[in-house]
Design a protein around this motif. Structure first.
Motif, PDB file in Angstrom:
ATOM      1  N   GLU A 193      38.955 111.578  43.471  1.00 38.45           N
ATOM      2  CA  GLU A 193      38.475 110.069  44.025  1.00 38.45           C
ATOM      3  C   GLU A 193      39.640 109.327  44.019  1.00 38.45           C
ATOM      4  N   LYS A 194      39.328 109.074  45.245  1.00 38.42           N
ATOM      5  CA  LYS A 194      40.422 108.570  46.472  1.00 38.42           C
ATOM      6  C   LYS A 194      39.644 107.605  47.252  1.00 38.42           C
ATOM      7  N   LYS A 195      40.088 106.379  47.233  1.00 40.16           N
ATOM      8  CA  LYS A 195      39.969 105.212  47.543  1.00 40.16           C
ATOM      9  C   LYS A 195      41.327 104.374  48.111  1.00 40.16           C
ATOM     10  N   GLY A 196      40.820 103.676  49.222  1.00 35.89           N
ATOM     11  CA  GLY A 196      41.839 102.459  50.046  1.00 35.89           C
ATOM     12  C   GLY A 196      41.449 101.693  50.974  1.00 35.89           C
ATOM     13  N   ASN A 197      42.179 100.435  50.423  1.00 36.64           N
ATOM     14  CA  ASN A 197      42.475  99.532  51.338  1.00 36.64           C
ATOM     15  C   ASN A 197      43.461  99.493  52.573  1.00 36.64           C
ATOM     16  N   SER A 198      43.382  99.311  53.682  1.00 36.01           N
ATOM     17  CA  SER A 198      44.182  99.691  54.830  1.00 36.01           C
ATOM     18  C   SER A 198      44.140  98.254  55.672  1.00 36.01           C
ATOM     19  N   VAL A 199      45.085  97.067  56.214  1.00 36.67           N
ATOM     20  CA  VAL A 199      44.703  96.603  56.650  1.00 36.67           C
ATOM     21  C   VAL A 199      46.366  96.806  58.138  1.00 36.67           C
ATOM     22  N   PHE A 200      45.829  96.347  59.309  1.00 35.27           N
ATOM     23  CA  PHE A 200      46.446  96.476  60.054  1.00 35.27           C
ATOM     24  C   PHE A 200      46.840  95.282  60.679  1.00 35.27           C
ATOM     25  N   LYS A 201      47.735  95.346  61.595  1.00 36.70           N
ATOM     26  CA  LYS A 201      49.319  94.043  61.492  1.00 36.70           C
ATOM     27  C   LYS A 201      49.441  94.524  63.409  1.00 36.70           C
ATOM     28  N   ILE A 202      48.967  93.429  63.902  1.00 36.49           N
ATOM     29  CA  ILE A 202      49.374  93.525  65.542  1.00 36.49           C
ATOM     30  C   ILE A 202      50.579  92.650  65.205  1.00 36.49           C
ATOM     31  N   VAL A 203      51.634  92.680  65.226  1.00 36.57           N
ATOM     32  CA  VAL A 203      52.768  91.965  66.052  1.00 36.57           C
ATOM     33  C   VAL A 203      53.116  91.700  67.581  1.00 36.57           C
ATOM     34  N   ASN A 204      53.831  90.812  67.417  1.00 34.61           N
ATOM     35  CA  ASN A 204      54.290  90.472  68.634  1.00 34.61           C
ATOM     36  C   ASN A 204      56.358  91.061  68.680  1.00 34.61           C
ATOM     37  N   SER A 205      56.461  92.235  69.180  1.00 33.88           N
ATOM     38  CA  SER A 205      58.101  92.536  68.706  1.00 33.88           C
ATOM     39  C   SER A 205      59.146  91.295  68.611  1.00 33.88           C
ATOM     40  N   LYS A 206      58.547  90.802  70.211  1.00 31.81           N
ATOM     41  CA  LYS A 206      59.840  90.193  70.455  1.00 31.81           C
ATOM     42  C   LYS A 206      60.087  88.550  69.882  1.00 31.81           C
ATOM     43  N   THR A 207      58.747  88.522  69.782  1.00 29.28           N
ATOM     44  CA  THR A 207      58.351  86.837  69.065  1.00 29.28           C
ATOM     45  C   THR A 207      58.226  86.984  66.897  1.00 29.28           C
ATOM     46  N   ASN A 208      57.926  88.378  66.695  1.00 29.22           N
ATOM     47  CA  ASN A 208      57.912  87.950  65.558  1.00 29.22           C
ATOM     48  C   ASN A 208      56.459  87.327  64.904  1.00 29.22           C
ATOM     49  N   SER A 209      55.246  87.147  65.931  1.00 26.80           N
ATOM     50  CA  SER A 209      54.274  86.247  65.827  1.00 26.80           C
ATOM     51  C   SER A 209      53.321  87.707  65.675  1.00 26.80           C
ATOM     52  N   PHE A 210      52.285  87.442  64.823  1.00 30.48           N
ATOM     53  CA  PHE A 210      51.799  88.752  64.279  1.00 30.48           C
ATOM     54  C   PHE A 210      49.870  87.887  63.965  1.00 30.48           C
ATOM     55  N   PHE A 211      49.294  89.010  63.538  1.00 31.97           N
ATOM     56  CA  PHE A 211      47.640  88.706  63.639  1.00 31.97           C
ATOM     57  C   PHE A 211      47.266  89.830  62.681  1.00 31.97           C
ATOM     58  N   TYR A 212      46.513  89.757  61.450  1.00 28.04           N
ATOM     59  CA  TYR A 212      45.653  91.232  61.147  1.00 28.04           C
ATOM     60  C   TYR A 212      44.835  91.764  62.215  1.00 28.04           C
ATOM     61  N   VAL A 213      44.517  92.073  61.998  1.00 35.59           N
ATOM     62  CA  VAL A 213      42.499  92.986  62.058  1.00 35.59           C
ATOM     63  C   VAL A 213      41.434  92.955  61.700  1.00 35.59           C
ATOM     64  N   ASN A 214      40.343  92.708  62.054  1.00 31.15           N
ATOM     65  CA  ASN A 214      39.209  92.776  60.877  1.00 31.15           C
ATOM     66  C   ASN A 214      38.359  94.361  61.369  1.00 31.15           C
ATOM     67  N   ASN A 215      38.571  94.744  60.603  1.00 33.50           N
ATOM     68  CA  ASN A 215      38.176  96.561  60.519  1.00 33.50           C
ATOM     69  C   ASN A 215      37.247  96.477  61.078  1.00 33.50           C
ATOM     70  N   ASN A 216      36.076  95.322  60.798  1.00 34.67           N
ATOM     71  CA  ASN A 216      34.810  95.648  60.922  1.00 34.67           C
ATOM     72  C   ASN A 216      34.104  95.089  62.703  1.00 34.67           C
ATOM     73  N   ASP A 217      35.228  95.033  63.256  1.00 38.95           N
ATOM     74  CA  ASP A 217      35.068  94.963  64.167  1.00 38.95           C
ATOM     75  C   ASP A 217      35.174  96.220  65.378  1.00 38.95           C
ATOM     76  N   PHE A 218      35.702  97.126  64.095  1.00 39.96           N
ATOM     77  CA  PHE A 218      36.318  98.447  65.702  1.00 39.96           C
ATOM     78  C   PHE A 218      35.831  99.487  64.655  1.00 39.96           C
ATOM     79  N   LEU A 219      35.671  99.458  63.020  1.00 42.05           N
ATOM     80  CA  LEU A 219      34.897 100.896  62.755  1.00 42.05           C
ATOM     81  C   LEU A 219      33.415 100.246  61.130  1.00 42.05           C
TER      82      LEU A 219
END
Lengths: 369, 457
Positions: free
Chosen positions: B349-375
Motif C-alpha cells: 500500500e504505497k501512496k505518494g505526493n510529488s510536487v515539481f518545482k521549476i527553478v531558474n538556476s541563475k535567478t533562483n526564481s521558481f514556480f510549482y507545476v500543477n500536475n493536473n495540467d499534464f497528467l
C-alpha cells in the motif's frame, strides 16, 4: 472423480459472472468502528447547521440590499457590506462540501470563483445581456468576489461608492448587484434544501466504494484543503504557481482585502472542525475522520500529526498582516511559508491518510503495486 | 541422463489440453478487450492524456491517437481468431504484437497480469495450439491427435513460475510479521457481506490471510502437478481467485488464472470439455466438422526443433528476471528497482505526493507545476511513488518549459511517500536537479533511503 471436474468448471463459469454484486450488510453483528456514525455526526452536527446558518446569512444580505435600494444612505451601504462579510465568513464552512446538489449546480464555482473578472462584470452591466444560471463564463462575474468588486472596488471609499449608487445613471450597477445576490440566494436555497431532503440517503451510504458518501466526503475534504485553501488562498496570490511574480489581485476579497486573513482563518477552522468532528458553532465532538484514522492505525500518531499541521498553519497565518495584499507586497515569503506548511498537511492527507483509510477509487484495474 | 532428456522431449501426448487452453485464452482475451473498451479506458488512458510514461528502451511505443481504437480492434479480432483457431499462427502473432504494444504504450497501467498475458501469448507462438479442434484443422482437413508433451508442460511451468514467485515474494517481514498491507485493505472492506464488519476487522484474520496467501501461492503449483491433490488444488484456485476478485479491483486476472490452471488436468478432462464446447456450438448450429470430406486424423504433430530451444531459453530467463532486484542496494519496495516483471502482487500500500518545482538556476526564481495540467488522475497516482516515472515526468516538464522560453531550467521534486502504513517520508533527494539525471539500469542514488528495514525477498 470425473464428474467432479465438470462440476468445478461449472462453478467457475457460474461464479465468475455472478459474484460482483454485494448483498445487504448484516447489521446485527457489528463489533467494530461504525462509519455511519461519522456520516451522521458530520451531516447533523456540521453540514446541516452550517447550511442553516449560511442560508440565514445570505437571506440577511438580500434583505440589507433591498433596504439599501429603498434608502440609499451610508448606514445602509455599510450594512450591506457587513452582511456580505458575515455571509462570506460562514461560506468558508460550506465550500469544502462540493458534493450532491452543490456539485450538480456548480454551487462552489458560482459562489466563489476569484479573482472576479472586472471586464466581464462591466460588460454584463453595460449590455444587460447575461445569464448567471447556465453560462459558465459568468462564474467570474457573480458570487462573493463580484459583490466584493461592486461594494468595495468601484470607488476608493464608501462615500464615493454611495454617491455612485445614488446616481440614477448607474442604476444598471444596482440592478446587477441585486441580480447577483438573488442568484446567490436562489442556489443556496436549492443546495440547502437538497441537504435536508437527502440527509437519510446520504448518511446511510457508508460503504467503501468510489461513489459512497464517506469516500466522496473524504476526497472532497482533501481536495478542498489542497485547492480551495492552500492553492487559492495562498499559493496563487503568493505566485508559487506562476513564473511571474506574486499576483496580488488573486487574494480572496481583494477589494476589501483587510478581511482576507480573517476569511482564511475561518476556512482553517472549518477544516480542523471537520477533521475532528466538532459540532458547528458549538461545543461537542463526535465520530470523525480523526476517530476513524485512530481506529485504523490503532494509535493517534497520524491524526495528531495532521492536527499539528493545522495548528502550525494557523499560527503562521496569525502572524500575517490582516491584509494579504499588503503582506504579499511587503514580505511575500511569509505567505509562502504558510503555503509550505499547508503543503505539509496535504502530504499527510494525500499519502498517509488515504493509505491508511484505503479509500477506494476505482479508476482502473490494479494489482496492488 | 541425456537419454532421459531426449526421451522426455520425444514423449507425445494428446493435443486436447492445448486446444482447450487456446479456446479459453482467446475468449478471455476477447472479453478483456471488450471490457476495456466498454469502460471507456481507451480514451481515458491512451487518448486523453497529453503525456505518456514509456518503458526504458521502448520510448518509440506511443498511443496512436484515434488509431488506438483500431489497434484494440485488431487485438480483439486476433484474440477471437485465436479462440476459434483460424490461421492460428498469424492470429497469435498479431495478438502478441498488438497486446504487447498496447501494454508498452504507457507504464502507468502496468499490471502483472498483462505481463503474464504477453508472456503466455509469446510461448503460444511456438506451440501447436491449433492441432485439434480448430478452424484450421477443418480447412486443412487434417487434425493432429498427439503433440509433444513438453509443449503442454511449458505452459504449466510458466504458470508454476507465476505462483511460486508470487509466493516467494510474500516471504517478507511486512507481509508476514505485520500483516501489511492486507490489514489495511481488509479492515477497509467493512462493507463486505456478512464478515466485513466482524471477522475482517480481526487481527488474527489479517494474519491468517497473509500466511494463507503465502502458503497458497507456494504450494499450488505442486498440488496441481500431482494427480491426487489436483482436484483439491483446483478447488482452492477457484475459491482463492474468486475471493480476491470480490475483495479487490483486479479485473480479469482471477478468471485468467482459474481457466489457465485447467491445463494441469490430464487429456481426458480436456476431451470432455471439448465435447461440452461441441454441444454448445451445436445449439447454435455451428458445425465442428468439415462438410464433405472427413478430416484426416494424423497421429503426430511435428514441432520445429528451434521452437523447443526458444521456449527453453525463454523459461530460463523467466526464472532469472525476478531476481534482478538483488543487483541493487536499498529497499526494493521503496526504490522499486527490479520490482516490475517479478510477480510481486498485492504487496504494497504505497501512496505518494510529488510536487515539481521549476527553478531558474541563475535567478533562483521558481514556480510549482500543477500536475493536473499534464497528467490524468491515474497517472498522477502512479507517478507519485515510482522513481523512474518521477524522473521521466520531471524531465518532460523541464523540456516543456524550456520550449516555452524559460531560461536556465532546473527541475526539483518535493516528493513524499508512505509505504505499508508507515508515516510518509521524503522520497527523492530534493536537491537533485532532475534535468541532470539519466534514467539507466544503474542504482538510483537520488532516492532517499527508507528509514526502516523490510526483511525477506
Amino acid at each position: 472423480m470425473k464428474k467432479k471436474h465438470n462440476f468445478y468448471i461449472l462453478i467457475v463459469l457460474f461464479i465468475s459472472f455472478s459474484c460482483s454484486n454485494t448483498t445487504e450488510l448484516d447489521e446485527g453483528l457489528v463489533d467494530n468502528f461504525d462509519r455511519q456514525q461519522i456520516l451522521e455526526n458530520v451531516t447533523d452536527n456540521i453540514i446541516l447547521p452550517a447550511f442553516e446558518d449560511f442560508t440565514q446569512k445570505i437571506v440577511q444580505l438580500e434583505e440589507s440590499l433591498s433596504l439599501f435600494t429603498n434608502t440609499k444612505n451610508l448606514v445602509n451601504l455599510e450594512e450591506v457590506q457587513a452582511r456580505w462579510f458575515e455571509a462570506y465568513k460562514i461560506w468558508q464552512h460550506i465550500e469544502m462540501f462540493n458534493i450532491l446538489k452543490a456539485e450538480g449546480v456548480y454551487f462552489i464555482q458560482k459562489m466563489n470563483t476569484y479573482p472576479a473578472s472586472v471586464s466581464k462584470i462591466e460588460n454584463n452591466i453595460s449590455t444587460g445581456d447575461y445569464n448567471l444560471e447556465t453560462n459558465n463564463n459568468n462564474w467570474v462575474a457573480q458570487g462573493f468576489p463580484t459583490l466584493d468588486y461592486l461594494l468595495f472596488g468601484l470607488k476608493a471609499n464608501n462615500t464615493s461608492t454611495l454617491l455612485f449608487y445614488q446616481n440614477i445613471e448607474n442604476i444598471a450597477y444596482l440592478n446587477y448587484l441585486q441580480a447577483v445576490v438573488s442568484q446567490m440566494v436562489h442556489i443556496t436555497e436549492i443546495v440547502s434544501q437538497d441537504w435536508i431532503v437527502s440527509r437519510d440517503v446520504f448518511v446511510s451510504s457508508s460503504e467503501n466504494s468510489a461513489t459512497s458518501s464517506l469516500n466522496m466526503l473524504t476526497n472532497d475534504f482533501i481536495y478542498y484543503f489542497e485547492k480551495g485553501l492552500r492553492t487559492n488562498k495562498f499559493g496563487i496570490p503568493a505566485g508559487v504557481f506562476s513564473a511571474k511574480n506574486a499576483r496580488v489581485g488573486n487574494v480572496e476579497a481583494y477589494y476589501n482585502s483587510t478581511k482576507s486573513k480573517e476569511l482564511s482563518l475561518e476556512a482553517l477552522k472549518a477544516v480542523k472542525g471537520f477533521f475532528k468532528g466538532e459540532t458547528y458553532n458549538s461545543t461537542g465532538t463526535g465520530a470523525s475522520l480523526k476517530s476513524y484514522v485512530d481506529y485504523m492505525t490503532e494509535t493517534n500518531i497520524l491524526s495528531l500529526a495532521i492536527i499539528t499541521k493545522f495548528d502550525e498553519s494557523e499560527q503562521l497565518i496569525n502572524n500575517l498582516n490582516d491584509n494579504f495584499a499588503d503582506q504579499i507586497i511587503t514580505n511575500n515569503s511569509l505567505m509562502i511559508n504558510v503555503f509550505d506548511k499547508l503543503q505539509e498537511g496535504v502530504i499527510l492527507l494525500k499519502t498517509d491518510l488515504l493509505s491508511v483509510l484505503s479509500i477506494s477509487v476505482d479508476y482502473i484495474d490494479a494489482d496492488g503495486d | 541422463m541425456k537419454i532421459r532428456i531426449t526421451n522426455y522431449f520425444k514423449h507425445q501426448t494428446n493435443a486436447a489440453p492445448l486446444a482447450v487452453f487456446r479456446i479459453f485464452f482467446g475468449l478471455l482475451m476477447f472479453v478483456s478487450i471488450l471490457r476495456f473498451c466498454s469502460k471507456g479506458w481507451i480514451h481515458s488512458l491512451y487518448i486523453d492524456p497529453i503525456f505518456h510514461f514509456s518503458y526504458y528502451g521502448f520510448e518509440f511505443v506511443k498511443p496512436l491517437g484515434t488509431f488506438t481504437y483500431l489497434l484494440f480492434l485488431i487485438c480483439g479480432i486476433a484474440a477471437f481468431l485465436v479462440a476459434i483457431g483460424y490461421k492460428y499462427r498469424l492470429s497469435i502473432l498479431v495478438f502478441f504484437l498488438s497486446f504487447t504494444y498496447i501494454e508498452l504504450m504507457d507504464k502507468t497501467t502496468y499490471l502483472n497480469h498483462y505481463y503474464f498475458v504477453s508472456l503466455v501469448s509469446f510461448i503460444m507462438l511456438f506451440l501447436p495450439c491449433s492441432a485439434q479442434f480448430s478452424v484450421d484443422a477443418i480447412s486443412r482437413k487434417k487434425s493432429y491427435k498427439m503433440v509433444p508433451n513438453w509443449t503442454i508442460d511449458s505452459l504449466k511451468l510458466m504458470l508454476g513460475i507465476v505462483y511460486l514467485y508470487a509466493g516467494l515474494t510474500k516471504i517478507n517481514s511486512d507481509w508476514l510479521i505485520k500483516a501489511m498491507p492486507l490489514k489495511l485493505w481488509l479492515k477497509s472492506k467493512y462493507d463486505f457481506p456478512f464478515i466485513g464488519q466482524t471477522i475482517m476487522q480481526q487481527e488474527w484474520f489479517h494474519f491468517f490471510m497473509s500466511w494463507g496467501g503465502m502458503f497458497y501461492d507456494l504450494s499450488i503449483p505442486f498440488l496441481l502437478i500431482f494427480k491426487k491433490t489436483r482436484s483439491f488444488a483446483f478447488f482452492l484456485v477457484v475459491v482463492f481467485h474468486i475471493a480476491t476478485r470480490i475483495l479487490f479491483p483486479i479485473g480479469m486476472f482471477p478468471y485468467i488464472m482459474i481457466l489457465s490452471t485447467i491445463i494441469f488436468f490430464d487429456a481426458k478432462v480436456h476431451l470432455r470439455i471439448l465435447v461440452c464446447i461441441e454441444r454448445i456450438l451445436q445449439i447454435f448450429k455451428i458445425k465442428t466438422h468439415a462438410l464433405n470430406k472427413p478430416i484426416i486424423q494424423i497421429e503426430h504433430y511435428k514441432v520445429r526443433k528451434l521452437s523447443k530451444f526458444i521456449i527453453l531459453a525463454f523459461l530460463l530467463l523467466q526464472l532469472l528476471i525476478p531476481w534482478r532486484y538483488l543487483l541493487y542496494p536499498g529497499e526494493l519496495f521503496w526504490n522499486e528497482q527490479g520490482y516490475r516483471f517479478s510477480w510481486r502482487v498485492m504487496l504494497m500500500e504505497k501512496k505518494g505526493n510529488s510536487v515539481f518545482k521549476i527553478v531558474n538556476s541563475k535567478t533562483n526564481s521558481f514556480f510549482y507545476v500543477n500536475n493536473n495540467d499534464f497528467l490524468s488522475d491515474v497517472q498522477q497516482k502512479q507517478m507519485s511513488f515510482q522513481p523512474d516515472m518521477i524522473l521521466e515526468y520531471g524531465q518532460y516538464l523541464g523540456n516543456h518549459f524550456k520550449n516555452q522560453g524559460h531560461q536556465n531550467v532546473a527541475v526539483y521534486v518535493e516528493s513524499y511517500v508512505s509505504l505499508n502504513g508507515r508515516l510518509s517520508q521524503q522520497f527523492i533527494d530534493p536537491s537533485a536537479n532532475l534535468m541532470d539525471l539519466k534514467d539507466t539500469f544503474k542504482h538510483k542514488y537520488w532516492i532517499n533511503p527508507l528509514k526502516d528495514e523490510i526483511k525477506g525477498f
